[in-house]
Scaffold this motif. Structure first.
Motif, mmCIF file in Angstrom:
data_model
loop_
_atom_site.group_PDB
_atom_site.id
_atom_site.type_symbol
_atom_site.label_atom_id
_atom_site.label_comp_id
_atom_site.label_asym_id
_atom_site.label_seq_id
_atom_site.Cartn_x
_atom_site.Cartn_y
_atom_site.Cartn_z
ATOM 1 N N PHE A 1 11.795 6.878 0.535
ATOM 2 C CA PHE A 1 10.454 6.488 0.982
ATOM 3 C C PHE A 1 10.547 5.711 2.294
ATOM 4 O O PHE A 1 11.475 4.925 2.488
ATOM 5 C CB PHE A 1 9.764 5.619 -0.076
ATOM 6 N N GLU A 2 9.563 5.935 3.155
ATOM 7 C CA GLU A 2 9.525 5.179 4.408
ATOM 8 C C GLU A 2 8.838 3.845 4.129
ATOM 9 O O GLU A 2 7.684 3.807 3.704
ATOM 10 C CB GLU A 2 8.735 5.975 5.451
ATOM 11 N N VAL A 3 9.559 2.753 4.326
ATOM 12 C CA VAL A 3 9.005 1.431 4.049
ATOM 13 C C VAL A 3 8.774 0.700 5.364
ATOM 14 O O VAL A 3 9.703 0.495 6.140
ATOM 15 C CB VAL A 3 9.962 0.601 3.160
ATOM 16 N N ARG A 4 7.519 0.320 5.612
ATOM 17 C CA ARG A 4 7.189 -0.394 6.847
ATOM 18 C C ARG A 4 6.863 -1.844 6.503
ATOM 19 O O ARG A 4 5.939 -2.131 5.756
ATOM 20 C CB ARG A 4 5.984 0.263 7.530
ATOM 21 N N CYS A 5 7.680 -2.749 7.041
ATOM 22 C CA CYS A 5 7.412 -4.175 6.859
ATOM 23 C C CYS A 5 6.504 -4.592 8.006
ATOM 24 O O CYS A 5 6.965 -4.784 9.128
ATOM 25 C CB CYS A 5 8.711 -4.965 6.881
ATOM 26 N N VAL B 1 3.938 -1.275 3.646
ATOM 27 C CA VAL B 1 3.322 0.043 3.531
ATOM 28 C C VAL B 1 4.436 1.038 3.221
ATOM 29 O O VAL B 1 5.467 1.063 3.903
ATOM 30 C CB VAL B 1 2.594 0.436 4.828
ATOM 31 N N ILE B 2 4.261 1.812 2.164
ATOM 32 C CA ILE B 2 5.309 2.733 1.715
ATOM 33 C C ILE B 2 4.773 4.155 1.746
ATOM 34 O O ILE B 2 3.763 4.474 1.103
ATOM 35 C CB ILE B 2 5.781 2.360 0.298
ATOM 36 N N ILE B 3 5.448 5.011 2.515
ATOM 37 C CA ILE B 3 4.954 6.353 2.792
ATOM 38 C C ILE B 3 5.881 7.400 2.170
ATOM 39 O O ILE B 3 7.104 7.276 2.248
ATOM 40 C CB ILE B 3 4.900 6.578 4.323
ATOM 41 N N ALA B 4 5.269 8.400 1.552
ATOM 42 C CA ALA B 4 6.048 9.529 1.047
ATOM 43 C C ALA B 4 5.915 10.677 2.034
ATOM 44 O O ALA B 4 4.948 11.443 1.988
ATOM 45 C CB ALA B 4 5.554 9.937 -0.337
ATOM 46 N N GLY B 5 6.860 10.789 2.956
ATOM 47 C CA GLY B 5 6.869 11.886 3.930
ATOM 48 C C GLY B 5 7.887 12.933 3.514
ATOM 49 O O GLY B 5 8.170 13.099 2.323
ATOM 50 N N GLY C 1 -0.914 10.018 8.759
ATOM 51 C CA GLY C 1 -1.100 9.257 9.995
ATOM 52 C C GLY C 1 -2.419 8.488 10.004
ATOM 53 O O GLY C 1 -2.460 7.306 10.359
ATOM 54 N N ASN C 2 -3.491 9.157 9.585
ATOM 55 C CA ASN C 2 -4.791 8.485 9.567
ATOM 56 C C ASN C 2 -4.812 7.326 8.583
ATOM 57 O O ASN C 2 -5.362 6.261 8.861
ATOM 58 C CB ASN C 2 -5.891 9.482 9.172
ATOM 59 N N ARG C 3 -4.205 7.556 7.421
ATOM 60 C CA ARG C 3 -4.204 6.483 6.413
ATOM 61 C C ARG C 3 -3.279 5.342 6.828
ATOM 62 O O ARG C 3 -3.559 4.169 6.565
ATOM 63 C CB ARG C 3 -3.818 7.057 5.049
ATOM 64 N N LEU C 4 -2.179 5.700 7.517
ATOM 65 C CA LEU C 4 -1.276 4.657 8.014
ATOM 66 C C LEU C 4 -2.001 3.767 9.023
ATOM 67 O O LEU C 4 -1.829 2.548 9.041
ATOM 68 C CB LEU C 4 -0.028 5.290 8.647
ATOM 69 N N CYS D 1 0.857 -1.188 0.000
ATOM 70 C CA CYS D 1 0.000 0.000 0.000
ATOM 71 C C CYS D 1 0.894 1.240 0.000
ATOM 72 O O CYS D 1 1.756 1.389 0.863
ATOM 73 C CB CYS D 1 -0.919 -0.004 1.219
ATOM 74 N N LEU D 2 0.699 2.113 -0.983
ATOM 75 C CA LEU D 2 1.473 3.349 -1.080
ATOM 76 C C LEU D 2 0.647 4.509 -0.519
ATOM 77 O O LEU D 2 -0.512 4.670 -0.886
ATOM 78 C CB LEU D 2 1.812 3.663 -2.533
ATOM 79 N N ILE D 3 1.260 5.302 0.344
ATOM 80 C CA ILE D 3 0.550 6.443 0.928
ATOM 81 C C ILE D 3 1.220 7.744 0.491
ATOM 82 O O ILE D 3 2.284 8.098 0.984
ATOM 83 C CB ILE D 3 0.524 6.344 2.475
ATOM 84 N N PRO D 4 0.602 8.458 -0.451
ATOM 85 C CA PRO D 4 1.148 9.758 -0.880
ATOM 86 C C PRO D 4 0.856 10.838 0.168
ATOM 87 O O PRO D 4 0.045 10.616 1.069
ATOM 88 C CB PRO D 4 0.400 10.030 -2.189
ATOM 89 N N PRO D 5 1.517 11.994 0.041
ATOM 90 C CA PRO D 5 1.334 13.055 1.046
ATOM 91 C C PRO D 5 -0.097 13.597 1.061
ATOM 92 O O PRO D 5 -0.844 13.410 0.111
ATOM 93 C CB PRO D 5 2.300 14.160 0.584
ATOM 94 N N LYS D 6 -0.424 14.293 2.167
ATOM 95 C CA LYS D 6 -1.730 14.943 2.283
ATOM 96 C C LYS D 6 -1.784 16.121 1.302
ATOM 97 O O LYS D 6 -0.806 16.830 1.115
ATOM 98 C CB LYS D 6 -1.926 15.446 3.714
#
Lengths: 475, 475
Positions: free
Chosen positions: A447-451, A433-437, A419-422, A373-378
């Motif tokens: 990218f922040e990668v959460r295993c 889960v991969i986050i673009a912060g 944060g909410n989407r995470l 799941c990729l989470i782009p910025p707000k």
């Protein structure tokens, strides 16, 4: 890989084109795997509900019906929805996970020679009367009559049907044995009190295999073969399991084992011998003893969820229906049978029960509905400049990591904070889960990668992400 | 394909290994696709029966029940076996063909945004009473009571269930529309006189899709989208089809089309206008006219098998169950619905009915249970020296043509002549039959390749065979 004389080239092409005449549009590219132009986006999914606990209670009628963690979590995130007592709608994520589980099961059953068939749900009463189970099964059988008054039950299992089917094959030779027939179909059982969501429903998916052998020895060998396939299956899913001696119940036969996932809410009580690995369901033991029958050591007790059950049936069913084969001497002989069940929907719920925390669903990696799941910025945030970078990352993953096509979701609900989407992603348990912060604005972007299955968090460039994901196994 | 800094290498490997901890044996190679050591051999298949016509008659009880070509052929080669009137066991070849068909359907439904769900078979009476269909459906519904006396039917279709499901989602936004939900499950209908094998059974597999839109215009657009997906599906299968205006029947709504395969034994009478492509089921026309309502030209008549049916339902069901969404102005609005069915098992039988000769089954290329059958020489014959050459060919095909793994059969019944085995292969309709006759002893060996769907026969070397087969499409 292959060499060929170029003189064939023209011949081949013409030939293949003609061989395709019946398939007019065979050359049209089909579009199952969403590529660049069709990203899978979360806002269009008929899935995440994030219901509060009181809303979930009301779904099941009354709070007391909500009896275990997997049921609560699966209702809260909208994986299942109650249709009637013990019957659930399986929502899109759950169907994906179930189809993956069925593929793993198919692989393991076919690796030992299993052939997949499909038998009807409507099972004529006369088959069940022949084995006396029409009466023995009592109120667990859902029964009905057709417009001509003919009686049927909704099959909870298929020993009668498959034995009659094999008995109808008059030319079965010992050379075709062992014969391993299996199916994955919906089964029915009128539970007095359905509970635990998919763990004990009235309508559920089961894999049932039936084996036919030429001798008791050969049947024992096949029994071992299927048990080994079950062990491999649970190992591949990364689930802790136990194989316990068990009662034969209404199925019958002379030998039986259960595959159990040890967990507190399990309805089965098991004893285990820590010294010799003896393990059994307490229903077959005299519990006053608490002593291992194999090594006389002390037994410890645990609870489990039964996810598989194996039976050596001998000729119990083949003798009733006359399931014969021709042996090496040309004589007719009764087939020795075994039967083997795996609770498909039950394994899904049991895996969630075993692997999840109180708040977050965790899946066996192979079965996760989506791997990434990729989470782009707000929208409107400082980091919003990185939005396109994430979209390109989505396209790069689905283009270069072939096995992840259709496995990557973009959480485009950018009116919500990261944060909410995470939190939602954590609940649904995507393995990655991969986050673009902030660091997505660096050059190169990180990218922040959460295993999620290990809890590890790392920062990776696009190349790092692609390398990591290229090692992900899917089924 | 991707570049990455080598400094990541170690980090990546460690990370991925740990991410896999829950999947203990993820690195174990699984063995679904039979390779060199596990060839698929015909002698072990629970399939080809080659029953004489009289034996097939007796299977269905009486000769009069054997009413069409596909039913006769499918019984003769053991693709189906009767279990009770209108209910069939699907044998391994048929299950393979059906699973391929379901994959094609999944691709086409998901390409237009379809999300796959799974709804229960047991359907509570109160849902059907709400739409009055509990009475309207009459004796076609199979009904039963559970142990508490609660009434259910075995769902023949799911308009009620899916509308109640969507109505339960209180937060549905116009942004989520169109919502396209579908499933592929077993359906039940108590046919007064089941016949034609899988063409008109009491228990059958159906793909049913239900769509939810924000306005009549949007619903019409979705209706067109699904119809186009159906057209593409039948095109990909290489089946001739017609889209005919049809009656809405017990489903209801205001607009309906049937997808029909034109064939003589079809139970539907259709009229077609050769000039303007108007087409309709005669049930909606005044047949005294025989004049096209669109262009006033003369109509011709034909017969067809209905394989798909589409309905524009408007708010017929959403108004009963209160399936609302929040529109762009924040107001609650009733969803506009459509429903769309494909007869899965019926398409299999109808395709066989349309494509086969009186004696030989022919499949849509994409759906053939196995793509290739290899026939080695008869044991003890002059050509027997070529046996190993064929076995190597088998291994070469499955090793170098990736998409054919699991698709190639070796007819190892070498006690039979090549001619006898070719006759069986012809009956079962493998798209490619490859024979090792005299010319397999040449240097280089030449194999006889029969393209069954075109009737063409060519002699090819191993390289030629591999080149030809590398162009075969599978699903």
């Amino acid at each position: 890989m292959t060499h060929f004389s170029s003189r064939y080239q023209g011949v081949m092409e013409g030939l293949l084109t003609r061989c395709r005449t019946l398939s007019a549009l065979a050359t049209r590219s089909h579009h199952c795997a969403p590529g660049k132009r069709q990203r899978l986006v979360l806002s269009r999914m008929f899935q995440p509900q994030n219901l509060r606990e009181d809303q979930v209670f009301s779904l099941e009628g009354k709070a007391g019906d909500l009896t275990c963690k997997s049921q609560r979590l699966m209702l809260q995130v909208g994986l299942i929805l109650p249709a009637s007592p013990g019957c659930y709608h399986l929502m899109p994520y759950t169907v994906r996970a179930m189809e993956k589980l069925v593929r793993v099961i198919d692989q393991e059953m076919q690796a030992i020679g299993g052939q997949k068939i499909n038998m009807p749900t409507l099972s004529p009463a006369e088959l069940w009367r022949a084995t006396s189970r029409w009466d023995l099964m009592g109120r667990e059988l859902l029964r009905l009559r057709d417009r001509h008054g003919k009686e049927y039950c909704l099959a909870p299992t298929h020993e009668e049907a498959v034995t009659a089917l094999v008995a109808s094959q008059k030319k079965l030779s010992y050379k075709q044995l062992p014969l391993l027939l299996y199916q994955v179909t919906r089964k029915f059982r009128d539970e007095p009190r359905p509970r635990f969501g998919l763990l004990r429903g009235r309508e559920f998916y089961m894999k049932d295999m039936y084996t036919f052998d030429s001798s008791p020895e050969a049947a024992q060998e096949t029994y071992g073969l299927v048990c080994d396939a079950y062990s491999r299956l649970f190992d591949r899913l990364g689930l802790p399991w136990m194989k316990a001696r068990a009662d034969v119940g209404s199925i019958g036969g002379t030998k039986s084992h259960e595959f159990q996932l040890p967990v507190d809410i399990g309805e089965d009580r098991l004893v285990v011998c820590p010294s010799c690995h003896f393990s059994a369901n307490t229903e077959i033991l005299d519990l006053s003893q608490k002593i291992c029958p194999d090594c006389q050591g002390p037994l410890t007790e645990t609870k489990g969820i039964e996810v598989g059950h194996t039976f050596y049936l001998s000729t119990k069913y083949s003798s009733v229906f006359g399931a014969h084969f021709t042996n090496a001497h040309g004589d007719s002989s009764l087939a020795e049978m075994g039967c083997y069940g795996l609770g498909v929907t039950r394994i899904l719920a049991a895996a969630i029960e075993v692997l999840s925390t109180e708040d977050y669903i965790r899946w066996p990696s192979l079965l996760a509905p989506y791997q990434v799941c990729l989470i782009p910025p707000k929208k409107g945030s400082k980091e919003a400049a990185a939005t396109e970078t994430v979209e390109h990352l989505y396209d790069d993953i689905t283009e270069t990591v072939a096995q992840l096509r259709g496995e990557v979701l973009l959480d485009d609900r950018t009116h919500l904070t990261i944060g909410n989407r995470l939190k939602d992603a954590d609940k649904l348990g995507y393995p990655f889960v991969i986050i673009a912060g902030k660091r997505a604005l660096e050059d190169p972007a990180h990218f922040e990668v959460r295993c999620q299955n290990t809890g590890e968090v790392v920062f990776l460039t696009k190349e790092g992400v692609l390398q990591l994901l290229s090692g992900v196994r899917v089924v």
